[in-house]
Design a protein around this motif. Structure first.
Motif, PDB file in Angstrom:
ATOM      1  N   GLY A 188       0.539  -1.151   0.079  1.00  0.00           N
ATOM      2  CA  GLY A 188       0.013   0.328  -0.643  1.00  0.00           C
ATOM      3  C   GLY A 188       0.966   0.968   0.355  1.00  0.00           C
ATOM      4  O   GLY A 188       0.791   2.384  -0.670  1.00  0.00           O
ATOM      5  N   ARG A 189       1.667   0.795   0.705  1.00  0.00           N
ATOM      6  CA  ARG A 189       3.144   2.589   0.652  1.00  0.00           C
ATOM      7  C   ARG A 189       3.662   2.480  -0.393  1.00  0.00           C
ATOM      8  O   ARG A 189       3.932   3.740  -0.954  1.00  0.00           O
ATOM      9  CB  ARG A 189       4.097   2.701   1.744  1.00  0.00           C
ATOM     10  N   ARG A 190       3.950   1.103  -0.895  1.00  0.00           N
ATOM     11  CA  ARG A 190       4.670   1.101  -2.191  1.00  0.00           C
ATOM     12  C   ARG A 190       4.000   1.568  -3.266  1.00  0.00           C
ATOM     13  O   ARG A 190       4.942   2.172  -4.637  1.00  0.00           O
ATOM     14  CB  ARG A 190       5.812   0.410  -2.490  1.00  0.00           C
ATOM     15  N   TYR A 191       2.798   0.925  -3.938  1.00  0.00           N
ATOM     16  CA  TYR A 191       2.648   0.995  -5.207  1.00  0.00           C
ATOM     17  C   TYR A 191       0.949   1.825  -5.139  1.00  0.00           C
ATOM     18  O   TYR A 191       0.320   2.229  -6.045  1.00  0.00           O
ATOM     19  CB  TYR A 191       1.915  -0.554  -5.728  1.00  0.00           C
ATOM     20  N   CYS A 192       0.153   0.651  -4.033  1.00  0.00           N
ATOM     21  CA  CYS A 192      -1.334   0.718  -4.338  1.00  0.00           C
ATOM     22  C   CYS A 192      -1.695   2.126  -3.305  1.00  0.00           C
ATOM     23  O   CYS A 192      -2.613   1.804  -2.453  1.00  0.00           O
ATOM     24  CB  CYS A 192      -1.777  -0.441  -3.321  1.00  0.00           C
ATOM     25  N   PHE A 193      -1.047   2.457  -3.868  1.00  0.00           N
ATOM     26  CA  PHE A 193      -1.670   4.274  -2.867  1.00  0.00           C
ATOM     27  C   PHE A 193      -3.095   5.312  -3.226  1.00  0.00           C
ATOM     28  O   PHE A 193      -3.754   4.234  -4.033  1.00  0.00           O
ATOM     29  CB  PHE A 193      -0.979   5.710  -4.348  1.00  0.00           C
ATOM     30  N   GLY A 200      -0.136   0.102 -13.036  1.00  0.00           N
ATOM     31  CA  GLY A 200       1.192   0.123 -14.386  1.00  0.00           C
ATOM     32  C   GLY A 200       2.054  -0.706 -14.111  1.00  0.00           C
ATOM     33  O   GLY A 200       2.301  -1.738 -15.041  1.00  0.00           O
ATOM     34  N   ASN A 201       2.589  -0.762 -13.038  1.00  0.00           N
ATOM     35  CA  ASN A 201       3.767  -1.156 -12.527  1.00  0.00           C
ATOM     36  C   ASN A 201       3.635  -1.945 -11.821  1.00  0.00           C
ATOM     37  O   ASN A 201       4.144  -2.778 -10.485  1.00  0.00           O
ATOM     38  CB  ASN A 201       5.073  -0.161 -12.130  1.00  0.00           C
ATOM     39  N   CYS A 202       2.928  -2.362 -10.732  1.00  0.00           N
ATOM     40  CA  CYS A 202       1.923  -3.449  -9.736  1.00  0.00           C
ATOM     41  C   CYS A 202       2.647  -4.808  -9.957  1.00  0.00           C
ATOM     42  O   CYS A 202       1.526  -5.468 -11.358  1.00  0.00           O
ATOM     43  CB  CYS A 202       0.748  -3.229  -9.668  1.00  0.00           C
TER      44      CYS A 202
END
Ligand code: SF4
Length: 215
Positions: A188-193, A200-202
């Protein structure tokens, strides 16, 4: 079957991918002892770990353990923790927590959910942090990041933390609770804001029913 159905096998697959992405998932709150983690997690309510970490050195240099903090003058503690927000209530909570640990727990941090949630300022989320990081006991830690990722992955549709915890507990066996708590939190902190998740980068986009639909 729909490959994005809310199954245990998909959840396991998500956790396996995230294990490669986040091989280490330490607590992001600085601490040198269970007591320091307890105080840090109480202070972290409604603020960031970074803001809490910024005040901890001064706090623990002045009040190194439960006896010192339990005897502190609230106004003096407030001055040190002012920047973390809700500082009046949090000062009373951490002084109360230190007194509870000293007087009720004989100076040690308890190792059960029931005992932990009796400490001032400690709810289920904070108690889970202690169980997981100090005692390596199974805990589902529902914070804002974890809840958001769980909902987007399709394993709950509620915002209430207790009900969301129940939804996750109903599908995940306890031996996966800790890895899920930490990996989904990191994710959640790095991708799933919250706003504009980086679908796209997940790395789990192929397993996520919300890929490309949130934010
Ligand atoms: S695909 Fe998007 S919504 Fe799904 S987990 Fe990844 S970042 Fe979050």
């Amino acid at each position: 079957m729909d490959p994005r159905a809310p199954t245990l096998s998909r959840f396991r697959a998500v956790l396996d991918v995230l294990a490669r992405e986040y091989p280490e998932t330490p607590s992001l709150l600085s601490h040198r002892s269970p007591f320091e983690l307890l105080i840090g997690v109480i202070l972290s309510a409604q603020t960031t770990d970074e803001q809490v970490n910024a005040v901890l050195p001064a706090l623990f240099s002045r009040y190194p353990g439960p006896p010192e903090l339990a005897a502190a003058v609230p106004a003096e503690v407030e001055k040190i923790i002012h920047s973390v927000g809700f500082f009046r209530r949090k000062a009373l909570n951490i002084i109360g927590a230190a007194a509870h640990v000293r007087d009720v727990q004989g100076g040690t941090i308890p190792a059960t959910m029931d005992e932990l949630v009796r400490i001032p300022g400690v709810g289920r989320k904070s108690a889970g942090v202690i169980l997981l990081h100090v005692y390596d006991k199974p805990a589902i830690i529902v914070d804002t990041h974890f809840g958001r990722v769980v909902r987007r992955l399709g394993y709950s549709d509620v915002r209430d933390p207790v009900r969301l915890e129940r939804d996750v507990a109903a599908i995940l066996p306890p031996e996966l609770w800790n890895s899920a708590s930490m990996r989904l939190n990191y994710h959640g902190r790095r991708y799933c804001f919250a706003r504009k998740p980086a679908c796209g980068n997940c790395p789990v986009a192929a397993l996520c029913p919300s890929a490309g639909t949130s934010g």
